[in-house]
Design an enzyme around this catalytic site. Structure first.
Site, short mmCIF file in Angstrom:
data_model
loop_
_atom_site.label_atom_id
_atom_site.label_comp_id
_atom_site.label_asym_id
_atom_site.label_seq_id
_atom_site.Cartn_x
_atom_site.Cartn_y
_atom_site.Cartn_z
N ASP A 1 -6.80 -5.99 -2.51
CA ASP A 1 -5.27 -6.13 -2.84
C ASP A 1 -5.00 -7.19 -3.92
O ASP A 1 -3.86 -7.05 -4.54
CB ASP A 1 -4.61 -6.81 -1.55
CG ASP A 1 -4.36 -5.58 -0.33
OD1 ASP A 1 -4.60 -4.41 -0.74
OD2 ASP A 1 -4.23 -5.91 0.80
N LYS A 7 5.64 5.92 7.44
CA LYS A 7 5.23 5.16 8.41
C LYS A 7 6.29 4.42 9.50
O LYS A 7 7.30 4.21 9.18
CB LYS A 7 4.31 3.73 8.04
CG LYS A 7 3.21 4.17 7.21
CD LYS A 7 2.54 2.90 6.62
CE LYS A 7 1.40 3.31 5.75
NZ LYS A 7 0.99 2.24 4.85
N TYR A 23 0.98 0.96 13.73
CA TYR A 23 1.89 1.85 13.00
C TYR A 23 1.39 3.35 13.23
O TYR A 23 0.55 3.58 13.35
CB TYR A 23 1.89 1.43 11.60
CG TYR A 23 0.85 1.35 10.75
CD1 TYR A 23 0.14 2.33 9.88
CD2 TYR A 23 -0.33 0.23 10.96
CE1 TYR A 23 -0.78 2.14 9.21
CE2 TYR A 23 -1.20 0.05 10.40
CZ TYR A 23 -1.71 1.01 9.36
OH TYR A 23 -3.03 0.67 8.94
N HIS A 65 0.68 -1.22 -0.02
CA HIS A 65 -0.08 0.05 0.03
C HIS A 65 0.87 1.09 0.06
O HIS A 65 1.99 1.30 0.48
CB HIS A 65 -0.88 0.06 1.29
CG HIS A 65 -1.92 -1.21 1.23
ND1 HIS A 65 -2.14 -1.62 2.72
CD2 HIS A 65 -2.39 -1.79 0.30
CE1 HIS A 65 -3.11 -2.71 2.23
NE2 HIS A 65 -3.19 -2.75 0.96
#
Length: 217
Positions: free
Chosen positions: A197, A76, A159, A66
């Site tokens: 996905d 991140k 995250y 992603h």
């Protein structure tokens, strides 16, 4: 904390300092002051995290790869609080000398299963210090696609992001893209992916709006 640079500049592995005694352990999972002191000089700019996320997944789940498109791209800082995942960052900046290359990092919690997987990983990778693999964090900069595969029965993944989630800017690379050369350490037939996905394009066919000359920060 110790900051470990990888073979792709800007992608970092962070090893927190852990204090243990007869009661258990304590560590700072994040300190903006220490991050500024130790990471900012490496990156050449500061990072201001604005959103924290958490997911729970079972063995075989693969999430990714992603990213958020411009102008909402994200950095991140990720970690596994329970269990174990293989975490991956892929350089998708056009014109980058490391375009299409990746860095993978085993992230584990300090639970029994996470530590057992770290021990197995250390043995397979001929790493003498198993403890150095437990509780790591992984920094993924802007201009990279990110994903992970769950290696434990369950995994709790946390995250921090330096930009808010914008669903209209969702982007992705197919996590099964063989051209990336990623060993996800789970059998392909046991992989569990979302329909979204599964439908991402491979890197060669993806529409990318990141360029090595872009000002991403």
């Amino acid at each position: 904390m110790e900051v470990i640079q990888t073979n792709i500049p800007g992608v970092l592995i962070i090893e927190p300092r852990v204090f243990k005694d007869s009661r258990g352990y304590f560590f700072e999972s994040f300190s903006q002051r220490e991050f500024d002191n130790k990471v900012t000089p490496i990156l050449g700019h500061s990072i201001n995290f604005v959103q924290d996320n958490e997911s729970m997944s079972s063995y075989g789940v693969m999430r990714g790869l992603h990213y958020q498109r411009m102008p909402y791209t994200q950095s991140k800082l990720v970690r596994c609080a329970k269990g174990a995942v293989l975490d991956v960052a892929v350089d998708i900046r056009k014109g980058s000398p490391t375009f299409g290359q990746h860095v993978s990092c085993l992230l584990t919690g300090r639970d029994e299963e996470g530590m057992k997987i770290a021990e197995q990983f250390a043995t397979e990778s001929k790493i003498s210090n198993q403890q150095s693999l437990i509780g790591l964090q992984f920094f993924v900069p802007r201009g990279f696609a990110h994903g992970f595969a769950v290696l434990s029965e369950t995994a709790i993944f946390q995250y921090k992001c330096d930009n808010f989630y914008h669903p209209e800017a969702d982007g992705g690379i197919n996590i099964k893209d063989e051209s990336l050369g990623i060993d996800w350490r789970i059998p392909v037939e046991k992989a569990i992916l979302s329909e979204k996905d599964l439908n991402h394009a491979c890197l060669k066919d993806a529409v990318l709006d990141f360029d090595i000359n872009d000002k991403l920060y």
